[in-house]
Write a protein that holds these residues in place. Structure first.
Motif: not given
Length: 360
Positions: A89-106
């Motif tokens: 669950x921690x990994x999935x939450x971390x991946x979700x957060x990372x995807x959100x940050x990268x979406x903003x960066x893009x």
């Protein structure tokens, strides 16, 4: 009993990792030789070591790893299951957060790119010292990238600024910079990435002539030497701002005899790294330390000493060869800072080797 080397080979954990987990009380060897300090493991510990390697590759925190190992052989595996599920669950939450940050960066990157088209260098003409350009290409070519996913690194950057031509190559893990004298360019700073095959063809032209002519016409790059020329298309990407990457804090410096030091690196102790997340053996590493009196030592093991740094041994040998001097200056900073290899008579030509994190 299994030696620590056999345990490392069969479990997927590096020798240094086994030592660390022993000191941390996570995987303690069955017996330690009181004289030599050498560690020996019971055959039954192999399964535990392999489990530890899997948990480590999955990025589980050490505190949770302790509990998983403690409960693995228990009849009640409820705690182990809960710990594994919680980590997923921690990994999935971390991946979700990372995807959100990268979406903003893009999105930010797209907004930056739309109002600004990449400047194209056109109608650039200059004369370059042939011997200096040959030496510059020899000094940097080894560091050019080959990753098709990063085409902007798959060549040699020609950075034309006034009366200087900087030649740069990097594959992310190493960088090399050199300089050649140039004349005839009075315009603004211009950059062009020459693909590696074309850079090699240019290097082959550099023979008897004292001066060669470099021309950039839009997407075409041409080097003329006498009545011969090498020409081709530039790499249609922008090179990273290497000037920011070479601004390093001063470290300990040592003047080394290249032949002696090269032999010491070839025959000296190495550490085996691990490809993170894959459990595969990585490149052989040399652990370097520059002492206060300016001597370089090759360390048997990394022990957290802030004056030690590990680098890819093959890359280090390439950099020593590209330095093309009997003596070179080795500059070592913090374990997380690049190692610099400089020429004592020309510090504008140098190589940087990215440090490799030791398994702990």
């Amino acid at each position: 009993m299994r030696s620590i080397g056999e345990m490392a080979r069969d479990s997927g954990l590096g020798v240094s990792a086994l030592r660390f987990y022993d000191r941390a009380g996570v995987l303690v060897p069955a017996w330690v030789d009181p004289v030599s300090g050498y560690r020996w493991y019971d055959p039954g510990q192999l399964e535990e070591a392999r489990l530890l390697a899997r948990l480590r590759r999955a990025g589980m925190p050490l505190a949770d790893i302790r509990l998983v190992l403690a409960g693995w052989s228990s009849a009640d595996t409820g705690l182990v299951r809960k710990l594994l599920q919680a980590h997923v669950r921690r990994l999935e939450a971390g991946l979700s957060d990372a995807r959100g940050e990268f979406s903003t960066l893009r999105a930010l990157l797209e907004r930056r790119e739309k109002p600004m088209s990449s400047p194209r260098t056109a109608d650039t003409r200059l004369a370059v010292s042939a011997p200096e350009l040959a030496a510059a290409l020899d000094a940097v070519r080894f560091a050019a990238g080959t990753d098709p996913e990063l085409p902007m690194l798959g060549g040699v950057l020609f950075d034309i600024d006034g009366g200087t031509l900087h030649v740069v190559a990097t594959d992310r893990y190493r960088m090399a910079v050199a300089r050649a004298g140039a004349d005839g360019h009075a315009g603004p700073r211009a950059q062009v990435i020459v693909p590696s095959p074309l850079a090699d063809a240019m290097r082959a032209l550099l023979g008897d002539e004292e001066t060669v002519r470099l021309a950039v016409d839009g997407d075409r790059v041409t080097l003329e030497s006498g009545d011969r020329q090498a020409a081709g298309s530039r790499v249609d990407h922008d090179f990273p701002d290497y000037r920011r990457l070479v601004q390093l804090p001063a470290g300990r410096r040592a003047l080394v005899d290249v032949a002696v030091f090269r032999k010491a690196v070839e025959n000296g102790p190495v550490r085996t790294s691990e490809v993170r997340g894959q459990g595969e053996a990585g490149p052989a590493l040399s652990v370097l330390k520059v002492t206060a009196d300016g001597a370089v030592t090759l360390c048997e093991d990394g022990d957290g000493d802030q004056d030690q740094v590990a680098v890819n041994r093959e890359f280090l040998l390439h950099a020593l060869a590209a330095g093309a001097r009997e003596r070179l200056v080795l500059e070592v900073g913090a374990p997380t800072a690049p190692v610099a290899i400089r020429r004592p008579d020309d510090e504008s030509t140098f190589s940087l080797l990215m440090p490799v994190r030791l398994d702990t």
